[in-house]
Design a protein around this motif. Structure first.
Motif, PDB file in Angstrom:
ATOM      1  N   UNK A  42      -9.555  19.048  -5.952  1.00 30.47           N
ATOM      2  CA  UNK A  42     -10.738  18.901  -4.881  1.00 30.47           C
ATOM      3  C   UNK A  42      -9.870  19.417  -3.638  1.00 30.47           C
ATOM      4  N   UNK A  43      -9.519  21.030  -3.404  1.00 33.38           N
ATOM      5  CA  UNK A  43      -9.205  21.407  -2.284  1.00 33.38           C
ATOM      6  C   UNK A  43      -9.580  20.165  -1.123  1.00 33.38           C
ATOM      7  N   UNK A  44      -8.314  20.148  -0.046  1.00 33.58           N
ATOM      8  CA  UNK A  44      -8.116  19.546   0.997  1.00 33.58           C
ATOM      9  C   UNK A  44      -7.772  20.421   1.813  1.00 33.58           C
ATOM     10  N   UNK A  45      -8.237  20.268   3.391  1.00 32.04           N
ATOM     11  CA  UNK A  45      -7.389  20.668   4.124  1.00 32.04           C
ATOM     12  C   UNK A  45      -6.396  20.188   4.636  1.00 32.04           C
ATOM     13  N   UNK A 259     -22.984  31.966   0.485  1.00 33.47           N
ATOM     14  CA  UNK A 259     -23.795  30.485   1.189  1.00 33.47           C
ATOM     15  C   UNK A 259     -23.200  29.638   0.612  1.00 33.47           C
ATOM     16  N   UNK A 262     -17.768  29.103   0.371  1.00 27.85           N
ATOM     17  CA  UNK A 262     -16.557  29.527   1.968  1.00 27.85           C
ATOM     18  C   UNK A 262     -17.622  29.486   3.088  1.00 27.85           C
ATOM     19  N   UNK A 263     -18.472  28.804   3.476  1.00 26.04           N
ATOM     20  CA  UNK A 263     -18.758  28.525   4.888  1.00 26.04           C
ATOM     21  C   UNK A 263     -19.147  27.260   5.320  1.00 26.04           C
ATOM     22  N   UNK A 264     -19.243  26.593   3.527  1.00 26.92           N
ATOM     23  CA  UNK A 264     -18.771  24.938   3.441  1.00 26.92           C
ATOM     24  C   UNK A 264     -16.997  24.173   3.393  1.00 26.92           C
ATOM     25  N   UNK A 265     -16.643  25.301   3.831  1.00 32.19           N
ATOM     26  CA  UNK A 265     -14.630  24.574   3.363  1.00 32.19           C
ATOM     27  C   UNK A 265     -14.361  24.530   2.182  1.00 32.19           C
ATOM     28  N   UNK A 266     -15.432  24.874   0.588  1.00 35.36           N
ATOM     29  CA  UNK A 266     -15.209  24.110  -0.850  1.00 35.36           C
ATOM     30  C   UNK A 266     -14.636  25.620  -0.989  1.00 35.36           C
ATOM     31  N   UNK A 267     -13.403  25.287  -0.818  1.00 31.93           N
ATOM     32  CA  UNK A 267     -12.196  26.510  -1.354  1.00 31.93           C
ATOM     33  C   UNK A 267     -12.185  26.229  -2.881  1.00 31.93           C
TER      34      UNK A 267
ATOM     35  N   UNK B  80     -15.633  31.863  11.710  1.00 35.78           N
ATOM     36  CA  UNK B  80     -15.346  30.131  10.611  1.00 35.78           C
ATOM     37  C   UNK B  80     -13.627  30.612   9.877  1.00 35.78           C
ATOM     38  N   UNK B  84     -10.931  28.173   9.276  1.00 37.81           N
ATOM     39  CA  UNK B  84     -11.114  27.535   8.234  1.00 37.81           C
ATOM     40  C   UNK B  84      -9.246  27.773   7.995  1.00 37.81           C
ATOM     41  N   UNK B  88      -6.005  25.829   7.257  1.00 36.90           N
ATOM     42  CA  UNK B  88      -5.685  25.268   5.836  1.00 36.90           C
ATOM     43  C   UNK B  88      -3.948  26.013   5.891  1.00 36.90           C
ATOM     44  N   UNK B 104     -21.957  23.929  10.701  1.00 37.24           N
ATOM     45  CA  UNK B 104     -22.393  23.053   8.936  1.00 37.24           C
ATOM     46  C   UNK B 104     -22.015  21.805   9.109  1.00 37.24           C
ATOM     47  N   UNK B 106     -21.886  20.522   6.246  1.00 41.20           N
ATOM     48  CA  UNK B 106     -20.935  20.136   4.971  1.00 41.20           C
ATOM     49  C   UNK B 106     -19.319  20.548   5.319  1.00 41.20           C
ATOM     50  N   UNK B 107     -19.170  21.880   6.160  1.00 42.20           N
ATOM     51  CA  UNK B 107     -18.190  22.009   6.857  1.00 42.20           C
ATOM     52  C   UNK B 107     -17.646  20.749   7.329  1.00 42.20           C
ATOM     53  N   UNK B 110     -16.515  17.307   5.542  1.00 38.14           N
ATOM     54  CA  UNK B 110     -14.984  18.198   4.488  1.00 38.14           C
ATOM     55  C   UNK B 110     -14.063  17.638   5.254  1.00 38.14           C
ATOM     56  N   UNK B 114     -10.830  15.455   5.144  1.00 29.94           N
ATOM     57  CA  UNK B 114     -10.236  15.705   4.863  1.00 29.94           C
ATOM     58  C   UNK B 114      -8.945  15.455   6.035  1.00 29.94           C
ATOM     59  N   UNK B 116      -8.541  16.098   9.192  1.00 36.79           N
ATOM     60  CA  UNK B 116      -8.031  17.390  10.351  1.00 36.79           C
ATOM     61  C   UNK B 116      -7.683  16.020  11.215  1.00 36.79           C
TER      62      UNK B 116
END
Lengths: 301, 537
Positions: A42-45, A259, A262-267, B80, B84, B88, B104, B106-107, B110, B114, B116
């Motif tokens: 679960x990727x975290x920034x 879609x 990436x745009x949602x930060x789900x790396x 974006x 990110x 990161x 967004x 979701x972003x 997140x 996290x 941030x």
């Protein structure tokens, strides 16, 4: 060991030439491979990849369970295959055609003219196409209407959007792609042509029986290498060309990832799909290489 | 001689100090940020890589006033992704991070999850202007931005200071309306359409009048400029397909409805399918140029289009009598009409969890949320571009009015204001319309024509609130994403295919069943719980 050192000393200048390429691969291709583990996390920034929470195959399961999984994989493969085979075909034909030019200045002009589209930005390219194929004022539809036909909504049609994508890719890539074949043709032994002429071969037969067989290993090598990229398809051009009316034929893995990941930060999700692509690419590469070696005795490894 | 020069220099310096002091007297609450630096990561198309402090006199002035050094980190393309990547990387983090032009959910969730961004609630005691904004001016935005744990981690961009102001709906309606060729309609004996049926009849008449004319010119299928703009006439609220929240809407009992599978949606799709099959729609991004060349009967375009002189261009293109007039918002079969207002704010910024967070917040509090900052954003550099009148209202000075007169595009940047960066830029209707009135009084009537203003007024009546921005819990967010991303794709695609006739309308029941099978009920329940939480915040 002594033998190895001797070899290094002997080939030191060749090694020096190869060093930048080696470093490039090491830094940009090998080292980042450690990031593959993000596909299982679960990727975290905020955290490093060593601190992220492990989620096992969660992201793979999510991708495989999407109702669009089959469609995006199919579209990616179909679009890539169409671009690959038509692109190679036109590149080879172009190289053969340019090789027949006797006037060197004209040949160079044609070469430059066909390379030029490679440098046109994909945004500009799609912009030109949008104008050309527009239903209201586009030159193509105006011509169709003038000839008594019905206007075609090219960009909203699942029938036409793929041919548009492929044709534009061929237009922008055929000239550039022909360079490698031109190089291979230049290396063909001229005495072969002289012998063929003595045997009564005309130019077409020389092309068929000397030029093509001579560049066959290059063609196969390029083909195998390109098959190894079959699952990769840049998102930019598709994003610019598709819309909800053409998802059916144009939604590909990269746009799907863009879609939903990436745009949602789900790396983690994006990396999992990238890893899946790479595994399939390797399988395709090995298979293509195996078939090629069996049938033509030419392979890349 | 030397004495005279020295005297002159001293006098000049004294005058300079006096001038600065005079400016300083009018400004209260300037934070002392001397020796500190604020790093801003922002999307910007105006100057992709420049420093706004160099090219925008306003930010130079802010630096002088507060003593802070602003470090700009701005990108115009693929923002974006760049943003990110910067976050990161985890080192040299910017202090203030714009999350891009559109928000967004979701972003944003997140990044908050996290950790941030700092919880702004922890700093509110030292932020008088932000506190006032959240608690007095826009409690609705505070509710929207309150995370499910009660914290506030984001500040809004591009919003207004006074929610209940009479101008709110005028400005907060979307940018576009339908314009129609009134001269041709007059010639055909057709009046201005007021209903969907009358609009349909007008478009058919345009087609008969000139088969080469595009009866209704829109842009494409996926943006705010598609045939979906007519959805509001059917009591639907999803004319802006890009916004996922538009598919959900609360009914009169505050129960969330997923509109694309309702009977109203079928009615709308059936009508649009008829229009499409009759060849009434034309798709082209160059709507202004096409309209001006006389090739469009009706066009969905900016509601202040007259300001950029479409009719003048039409005349220059061989239609001296040509006249595009605005269409009031159309009533549908059940006498409904409406068009979604712009979201209450466009984009957000977060303050990264660094030791500089407090400085960054104090900077934003003064520059964007104070009355003085809001006036500067609208009018430019205080003293150079504007002054306070005896009633305390900002007024443009003569040089600025002259600049407006020369640059009729209405670009505030030419006078140093209207920066439009993706920062928490707050506007104020009273100030904005006061300034516009000043322009009109001076004979600079370019911003609006009478027709445009009437169109604005009509919109005021037709505009409706969109579903507010709301946060989900982590579990809700995960389930929402896993179900809704596919549903959204399926719905967008299916509605378009129904309208284009690629999917027979007879398959509507199957489409509805598929959406239900894909789990829309679960998604609606998630949106409902988030909405309930929003209402109780």
């Amino acid at each position: 060991m002594r033998n190895f050192r001797a070899k290094v000393k002997r080939d030191r200048y060749v090694g020096l030439i190869a060093l930048p390429g080696f470093l490039y691969l090491l830094i940009f291709n090998c080292v980042p491979m450690a990031g593959i583990i993000v596909a299982f996390q679960n990727f975290s920034f905020r955290k490093s990849i060593f601190q992220n929470k492990w989620v096992g195959l969660k992201w793979f399961t999510k991708f495989f369970h999407s109702i669009y999984f089959t469609r995006v994989v199919r579209n990616t493969l179909v679009l890539n295959a169409l671009v690959l085979f038509s692109g190679m075909l036109f590149s080879i034909l172009l190289a053969l055609f340019l090789n027949e030019f006797k006037n060197q200045r004209l040949k160079k002009f044609c070469q430059s003219a066909t390379y030029f589209p490679h440098f046109v930005s994909v945004v500009v390219l799609v912009g030109i196409m949008t104008r050309m194929f527009d239903t209201t004022t586009g030159v193509v539809n105006t011509a169709i209407a003038a000839l008594g036909g019905s206007k075609v909504d090219f960009f909203n049609s699942n029938v036409w959007i793929r041919p548009l994508y492929v044709a534009s890719s061929v237009w922008s890539g055929a000239g550039w792609g022909s360079i490698i074949y031109m190089g291979a043709i230049t290396a063909v032994d001229p005495t072969l042509y002289e012998a063929a002429m003595i045997d009564g071969c005309d130019r077409f037969k020389q092309m068929l029986h000397i030029t093509l067989p001579s560049v066959k290993p290059v063609i196969i090598t390029v083909l195998i290498m390109n098959i190894g990229k079959m699952m990769n398809l840049g998102a930019t051009k598709v994003l610019l060309m598709y819309n909800a009316a053409t998802y059916e034929t144009m939604d590909v893995i990269s746009t799907f990832v863009y879609r939903t990941g990436i745009t949602q930060g789900e790396y983690g999700y994006a990396t999992a799909i990238g890893l899946f692509n790479s595994v399939v690419n390797i399988l395709l590469l090995v298979t293509a290489n195996y078939i090629s070696k069996k049938t033509t005795e030419v392979g890349v490894f | 001689m030397k004495k005279s020069i020295s005297l002159l220099l001293v006098l000049t310096m004294l005058l300079g100090f006096a001038s600065v002091a005079a400016r300083g007297e009018a400004i209260e609450g300037v934070p002392d940020l001397r020796g500190k630096t604020v790093r801003l990561l922002s999307m910007e198309t105006y100057a992709s890589s420049g420093s706004f402090s160099d090219i925008m006199p306003l930010f130079k002035r802010y630096e002088e006033m507060t003593g802070v050094t602003i470090e700009w980190d701005s990108f115009s393309t693929d923002y974006v992704t760049v943003m990110q990547t910067r976050l990161a990387a985890g080192i040299n983090l910017p202090d203030v991070v714009s999350l891009g032009g559109s928000l967004d959910l979701s972003l944003a969730s997140k990044l908050i999850e996290d950790e941030m961004f700092v919880n702004i609630n922890d700093y509110l005691d030292d932020l008088p202007n932000i506190s006032r904004f959240f608690n007095e001016s826009r409690p609705d935005i505070r509710r929207s931005l309150t995370y499910y744990d009660g914290g506030i981690y984001l500040l809004p961009c591009s919003t207004y200071n006074n929610r209940e102001d009479e101008f709110r709906k005028l400005q907060n309606g979307g940018d576009n309306i339908i314009w129609y060729r009134k001269d041709i309609a007059d010639k055909l004996g057709i009046g201005c359409p007021t209903t969907i049926d009358e609009m349909h009849a007008l478009l058919l008449a345009y087609k008969d009048y000139d088969p080469d004319m595009i009866p209704m010119l829109v842009r494409d299928w996926t943006t705010w400029c598609s045939p979906y703009v007519f959805a509001g006439s059917y009591g639907l609220h999803f004319e802006q397909m890009d916004s996922s929240s538009d598919y959900f809407y609360p009914d009169e009992n505050d129960r969330i409805v997923f509109e694309p599978i309702t009977d109203a949606a079928l009615e709308f799709v059936t009508e649009m399918n008829k229009w499409y099959s009759e060849g009434l729609f034309g798709f082209n991004a160059d709507r202004q140029a096409l309209a001006a060349s006389g090739k469009a009967g009706a066009v969905w375009y900016q509601k202040d289009a007259n300001r950029i002189s479409t009719n003048k261009l039409l005349a220059e293109n061989g239609f001296p009598e040509g006249h595009f007039a605005p269409v009031p918002w159309l009533y549908g079969p059940e006498a409904k009409r409406g068009i979604g207002m712009r979201a209450p704010f466009g984009g957000v910024v977060g303050i990264t969890d660094t030791e500089n967070a407090k400085t960054a917040l104090e900077f934003l509090d003064f520059v964007f949320f104070s009355d003085f900052g809001i006036a500067c954003q609208l009018a430019g550099v205080y003293g150079d571009n504007w002054y306070y009148d005896e009633n305390g209202m900002p007024m443009l000075n003569d040089e600025t009015l002259q600049a407006w007169y020369v640059d009729k595009t209405g670009n505030w940047r030419t006078v140093g204001g209207g920066v439009h960066i993706r920062m928490p830029q707050i506007k104020d209707y009273n100030i904005e319309y006061g300034l516009i009135q000043q322009l009109i009084d001076c004979g600079i009537n370019e911003p609006f024509t009478e027709e445009s203003l009437n169109a604005y007024l009509d919109w005021q009546d037709a505009a409706f609130e969109t579903l507010p921005f709301m946060f989900y819990t982590q579990d809700e967010m995960e389930e929402y994403n896993s179900l809704y991303m596919d549903i959204k794709t399926y719905v967008q695609e299916s509605l378009t295919r129904f309208i284009m006739g690629e999917e027979p309308l007879a398959n509507w029941a199957a489409y509805k069943e598929n959406v239900q099978k894909m789990g829309i009920e679960k998604v609606v329940a998630i949106v409902q719980s988030a909405y309930d939480r929003y209402l109780s915040n």
